[in-house]
Design an enzyme around this catalytic site. Structure first.
Site, PDB file in Angstrom:
ATOM      1  N   PHE A   1     -64.905  44.584  84.947  1.00 25.28           N
ATOM      2  CA  PHE A   1     -65.498  44.513  86.272  1.00 25.28           C
ATOM      3  C   PHE A   1     -64.684  45.399  87.199  1.00 25.28           C
ATOM      4  O   PHE A   1     -63.460  45.399  87.150  1.00 25.28           O
ATOM      5  CB  PHE A   1     -65.561  43.062  86.740  1.00 25.28           C
ATOM      6  CG  PHE A   1     -66.441  42.258  85.811  1.00 25.28           C
ATOM      7  CD1 PHE A   1     -67.813  42.311  85.929  1.00 25.28           C
ATOM      8  CD2 PHE A   1     -65.897  41.539  84.760  1.00 25.28           C
ATOM      9  CE1 PHE A   1     -68.629  41.649  85.040  1.00 25.28           C
ATOM     10  CE2 PHE A   1     -66.702  40.869  83.851  1.00 25.28           C
ATOM     11  CZ  PHE A   1     -68.078  40.916  83.996  1.00 25.28           C
ATOM     12  N   LYS A   2     -65.401  46.150  88.033  1.00 32.58           N
ATOM     13  CA  LYS A   2     -64.736  47.153  88.852  1.00 32.58           C
ATOM     14  C   LYS A   2     -64.431  46.621  90.245  1.00 32.58           C
ATOM     15  O   LYS A   2     -65.321  46.101  90.918  1.00 32.58           O
ATOM     16  CB  LYS A   2     -65.616  48.407  88.956  1.00 32.58           C
ATOM     17  CG  LYS A   2     -65.682  49.160  87.633  1.00 32.58           C
ATOM     18  CD  LYS A   2     -66.694  50.278  87.656  1.00 32.58           C
ATOM     19  CE  LYS A   2     -66.137  51.550  88.245  1.00 32.58           C
ATOM     20  NZ  LYS A   2     -67.097  52.686  88.041  1.00 32.58           N
TER      21      LYS A   2
END
Lengths: 315, 376
Positions: B139-140
């Site tokens: 997840f960024k």
């Protein structure tokens, strides 16, 4: 908590789908009152066929009707539809990859008083080994409605197991249902319970009780037994390191086996299985039977403790 | 693609990821072919999803179905992106397993509208991690002051994080510290750090685009040898900045503090070169592949750069290279009044805002498709 039988939800969903899609036809084995296919029958008698107590004929006819572009729903008790009609199911439906939807109601021990011969505890095992077919066991009434819609979208055979007694409603209308994609019902990092059908509720009860002891358990609703969600299993093994499976089915060959097959090939971690332990059932009230055969929340709690113990010991 | 160039590059020590995702490439065999050629992962962002969803009809049936179920635009966005990421992650599962969790990841951006809110980013990261339910997804979270605590917290809970929008060396150091802090907390909670992976995404070509423009503006009003000297620095700042970061990366992860954590199972947080498509046609179309080829890194490439590299790229180690020379380039630019730190800071603000705008544009795209169904 609301309770509703998955077969009731199926009957309602089938009726709705019947209104939307003229290709849907229903074949019954003289049990439409029990499978709730009668809701469809009342509104669409011209698309409803009662072939009597002749499950082999139902499946053969359904396979044939599907070749004309119809979408047949073959509805009967799980035990008759799968065990009795197995050869037709294998050759006419799976081998020919026919677009037939098999609805097996009254699955599992919770059929209750009808006893051992009516308690279907081997459907996952015997269908899981057949190519082309998908195997689904929804967790509650809301999910059953979504699943009934989803299986119509699949071009090919699908088997869906339903149950007789009312089950607690534990999902929401907004929860997603995608065939082959497990849903996490509760987060935790000490172990994961992978369950289907009614056993998801028992697993949630077990997880709630253990939380009070400081043990946090992830609970996965593996509503699709085949194709099983490998990514969700690997993620659970990687992130929690210990797995308990729970199903209203024989211990051999069902969901537990499907999960274990993924784990031994990909990421071995300790596994405990909650299921009927290689024995036939008997007549009794559903709750009595679940207790006697070791399928209650307390049984899952003990299995979780055992598997965590093994995880720690194995390190 | 018979020679499997991407695979050879991976064996050299650099993994190539694809900076794109679409339902079409998942379904039509393109992604599968690239994985067979040695592609090791995939990154997405709101801009990419906006292009894919507005440009393709592959999403329409699902948009229609979800709309008919009464889903909100955000819920439809969520479902489309999560399903693409899950499907792509399943295709990369073999890579994930064969590399022991080093590669095989698909990255999904946490709602950029929450980027300035630490608590909301943490909540959304937890929700997405649970919903996506895949071990090989990252997840960024952007490398901002609000992001660092979210990065540490999510990592400490065993969630893989791709730290994005890193431009400056200072941001990079803070990113590493956030990673190490997260790993320490995870160990403190009795977790196993070996199971968690993170990458630090350093953006390259955007720096050149900004600096080159400043150079061009200054050169116009100058003249003589100084102008020539300055002009010769076009296209140098991005890679020079990356070289300095790569040097710090090697120092930190071979140093004493990390040695102790490494012994406890903490993985190296690899540097990922992002924004590596060539923007200025004056440069080689694989400039940011050739010049950033370094062991222990990832380079995520847009389609055209990836296919250009497969077509005419060669494998030759470029990093660490001349780090002192890189510092001289950055100092010289400073001497001309082009401060790389200021540029980076501006690019970070622009980057956060651009993703927010793409996100809004994406929701608008979905909204319009929804309306088309309602009208029809």
């Amino acid at each position: 908590m609301d309770k509703k039988a998955t077969r009731d939800a199926f009957g309602e969903a089938l009726l709705e789908l019947g209104r939307e899609n003229r290709d849907i036809v229903v074949l019954s084995g003289d049990l439409e009152d029990s499978t709730r296919a009668e809701y469809f029958k009342k509104e669409f008698p011209e698309r409803f066929f009662n072939l009597g107590i002749a499950e082999q004929d139902i499946l053969g006819t359904a396979a044939g009707m599907s070749t004309d572009g119809l979408i047949p729903f073959a509805c009967s008790f799980a035990v008759f539809l799968t065990n009795r009609a197995y050869d037709i199911l294998r050759i006419s439906i799976c081998y020919n990859n026919r677009n037939v939807k098999l609805i097996g109601s009254h699955g599992g021990l919770t059929v209750g008083p009808d006893g051992a011969t009516a308690q279907c505890l081997e459907d996952f095992a015997i269908l899981r080994v057949l190519p082309n077919i998908k195997v689904i066991c929804p967790v509650d009434a809301i999910e059953t409605k979504k699943a009934t819609r989803a299986i119509v979208e699949v071009d090919g055979p699908v088997y869906m197991r339903l149950s007789r007694p009312p089950f607690p409603v534990i999902t929401k209308e907004t929860d997603e249902f995608v065939i082959g994609r497990a849903n996490i019902m509760r987060e935790g990092r000490d172990a994961t319970v992978i369950a289907c059908g009614l056993m998801v509720y028992e697993a949630l009860m077990a997880a709630d009780a253990l939380s009070k002891e400081g043990i946090e358990v992830r609970v996965i609703n593996m509503h699709t037994i085949k194709p099983v969600d490998e990514g969700a299993i690997i993620a659970a093994a990687r992130e929690t390191g210990a797995i308990v499976t729970a199903e209203e089915h024989q211990i051999n060959g069902g969901l537990g086996s499907a999960v274990a097959e993924v784990l031994v090939r990909r990421i071995p971690v300790p596994v405990e299985m909650i299921a009927v332990n290689d024995t036939f059932g008997e007549s009794g009230e559903p709750e009595e039977l679940l207790s006697k055969y070791g399928l209650k929340d307390v049984d899952i709690m003990n299995a979780i403790k055992r598997v965590i113990e093994r995880k720690r010991g194995g390190k | 693609m018979a020679e499997k160039k991407l695979q050879r590059l991976a064996e050299f020590g650099q993994s190539i990821w694809l900076d794109n995702i679409s339902r079409a490439m998942i379904q039509d065999g393109r992604l599968k072919a690239l994985i067979e050629d040695g592609l090791k992962g995939m990154t997405s962002n709101p801009t990419i999803f906006d292009k894919s969803i507005s440009g393709g009809r592959e999403y329409d049936p699902l948009i229609k179905e979800l709309h008919n179920q009464g889903r909100t635009t955000f819920e439809i966005y969520d479902e489309l992106t999560v399903r693409d990421v899950q499907d792509a992650a399943d295709m990369f599962m073999t890579v994930y397993e064969e590399t022991g969790g080093l590669d095989g990841y698909v990255s999904l951006e946490i709602n950029p509208e929450l980027a300035m809110d630490t608590e909301e980013t943490i909540k959304e990261g937890r929700r997405l991690h649970k919903k996506v339910n895949r071990p090989n997804v990252m997840f960024k979270v952007p490398s901002t002051d609000a992001g660092f605590e979210a990065i540490s917290t999510l990592l400490s809970e065993g969630i893989n994080i791709n730290v994005t929008l890193i431009f400056s060396v200072e941001q990079y150091i803070k990113t590493v510290n956030a990673y190490l802090e997260g790993m320490k907390r995870l160990i403190g909670n009795g977790g196993d750090p070996a199971r968690v992976r993170s990458v630090a995404s350093v953006f390259v070509s955007r720096i050149d685009t900004a600096v080159d423009k400043m150079i061009d503006d200054k050169v116009e009003s100058m003249g003589g040898p100084d102008a020539e000297r300055l002009r010769s620095l076009r296209g140098r700042a991005g890679v020079a900045n990356s070289m300095v970061i790569y040097g710090r990366y090697r120092e930190i992860f071979s140093g004493q503090e990390f040695a102790e954590l490494g012994a406890r199972g903490v993985n190296v947080q690899r540097v990922l070169w992002g924004s590596t498509g060539t923007k200025d046609p004056a440069y080689s179309d694989i400039k940011y592949v050739t010049e950033l080829m370094g062991k222990g890194t990832i380079n995520t490439l847009p389609d055209h750069t990836l296919y250009a590299f497969i077509d005419h790229g060669t494998i030759s180690e470029a990093l660490p290279g001349d780090i002192e020379g890189a510092r001289v380039i950055l100092d010289t630019l400073r001497g001309f009044g082009i401060d790389i730190d200021e540029v980076c800071s501006r690019l970070l603000d622009d980057g956060v805002r651009a993703f927010q705008e793409s996100f809004r544009s994406l929701l608008k795209t979905i909204d319009e498709k929804k309306k088309a169904y309602t009208a029809a």
